[in-house]
Design a protein around this motif. Structure first.
Motif, short mmCIF file in Angstrom:
data_model
loop_
_atom_site.label_atom_id
_atom_site.label_comp_id
_atom_site.label_asym_id
_atom_site.label_seq_id
_atom_site.Cartn_x
_atom_site.Cartn_y
_atom_site.Cartn_z
N GLY A 1 -2.99 13.52 -16.72
CA GLY A 1 -1.47 13.14 -16.43
C GLY A 1 -1.10 11.56 -16.10
O GLY A 1 -1.82 10.80 -16.43
N LYS A 2 -0.20 11.46 -15.46
CA LYS A 2 0.54 10.32 -15.39
C LYS A 2 -0.34 9.16 -14.27
O LYS A 2 -0.53 8.27 -14.96
N ASP A 3 -0.82 9.68 -13.48
CA ASP A 3 -1.80 9.09 -12.56
C ASP A 3 -3.06 8.66 -13.28
O ASP A 3 -3.34 7.21 -13.19
N GLU A 4 -3.47 9.32 -14.21
CA GLU A 4 -4.55 8.87 -14.86
C GLU A 4 -4.42 7.70 -15.93
O GLU A 4 -5.03 7.00 -16.20
N VAL B 1 4.10 -4.78 -14.96
CA VAL B 1 3.45 -5.29 -13.83
C VAL B 1 4.47 -4.73 -12.54
O VAL B 1 3.79 -4.70 -11.78
N ILE B 2 5.67 -5.33 -12.99
CA ILE B 2 6.49 -5.20 -11.62
C ILE B 2 6.54 -3.57 -11.15
O ILE B 2 6.84 -3.20 -10.18
N GLN B 3 6.50 -2.67 -12.29
CA GLN B 3 6.61 -1.34 -11.80
C GLN B 3 5.18 -0.84 -11.21
O GLN B 3 5.43 0.07 -10.22
N VAL B 4 4.12 -1.49 -11.16
CA VAL B 4 3.06 -1.00 -10.83
C VAL B 4 3.05 -1.38 -9.40
O VAL B 4 2.43 -0.32 -8.58
N THR C 1 1.69 1.16 -5.89
CA THR C 1 0.42 1.40 -5.14
C THR C 1 0.66 1.71 -3.60
O THR C 1 -0.23 1.98 -2.94
N LEU C 2 2.05 1.54 -3.07
CA LEU C 2 2.26 2.11 -1.85
C LEU C 2 2.32 3.39 -1.65
O LEU C 2 1.98 3.74 -0.55
N VAL D 1 -7.68 1.01 -7.52
CA VAL D 1 -7.87 0.17 -8.94
C VAL D 1 -7.48 -1.06 -8.83
O VAL D 1 -8.30 -1.88 -9.30
N LEU D 2 -6.34 -1.35 -8.09
CA LEU D 2 -5.70 -2.69 -8.19
C LEU D 2 -6.71 -3.73 -7.27
O LEU D 2 -6.92 -4.80 -7.62
#
Length: 215
Positions: free
Chosen positions: A54-57, A116-119, A123-124, A132-133
């Motif tokens: 899925g999207k998370d992976e 990068v900005i979307q990621v 993370t919040l 991962v980050l």
């Protein structure tokens, strides 16, 4: 049934990751559905879910891949004696990262800075992505600290500065440059290189102006 080659599997995985990266950069993580990804890559649900659940992976794999390549480049630099100077090193590594993904476009502009900005805000909300980050940036930070220690051993950098402080500063400079590209448009890595080079050239005392006379 004929066996599928590893080359084919790798190419299909690359196709899915690239398509997902464009979707996330274009619409954001939450506004992107798996159906959007399927449409972007032109594959069936079964073909995509064979690789990713899925999207998370997907986003975790994209982030892990980028940070892994960055970490590897800086770890290689840390083994040189002395390491390349910061301005040249940052330009080389960031240039390679951007060039490897320059074919990914959103509205005719590079997708990677937008991704990068979307990621970051994700993370919040996503503890797994945050982990991962943290691991990825932690390894990059550690590699940069080793590079700084190499500068200090070679007498290229003052020894009374904590290597981790320099490492954090260099990461901040790169992330800030990427953020600017997302906001203001593409800029060559030479912009960051030249800015760092100018800062590195500063002296404790002002240099005399051309044509000035002393005394």
């Amino acid at each position: 049934m004929a066996r599928v080659s590893q080359e084919h599997l790798d190419a299909r995985r690359r196709q899915i990751l690239d398509g997902a990266a464009v979707c996330f950069a274009r619409n954001g993580f939450h506004a992107t559905s798996m159906q959007d990804v399927l449409k972007e890559v032109g594959l069936s649900a079964g073909a995509v879910y064979r690789y990713f659940s899925g999207k998370d992976e997907l986003i975790g794999a994209i982030v892990g891949e980028v940070l892994g390549s960055v970490r590897g480049a800086f770890e290689e630099a840390s083994r040189q004696s002395p390491p390349p100077p910061p301005d040249a090193l940052v330009a080389s590594v960031l240039g390679s990262v951007l060039a490897a993904r320059e074919y990914l476009l959103v509205d005719g502009r590079p997708a990677f800075p937008r991704l990068v900005i979307q990621v970051w805000p994700e993370t919040l909300r996503n503890a797994e992505l945050a982990a991962v980050l943290r691991e990825g940036y932690g390894s990059v930070r550690a590699a940069w600290a080793k590079i700084v220690e190499g500068y200090q051993r070679a007498g290229m950098m003052r020894p009374d500065v904590e290597p981790d402080h320099v490492a954090r500063t260099m990461i901040a400079a790169v992330l800030g440059f990427i953020a600017q590209q997302s906001l203001f448009g593409p800029a060559p890595v030479e912009v960051l290189r030249d800015g760092l080079r100018a800062l590195m050239s500063m002296r404790d005392e002002p240099a005399p102006m051309p044509g000035s006379q002393s005394g």
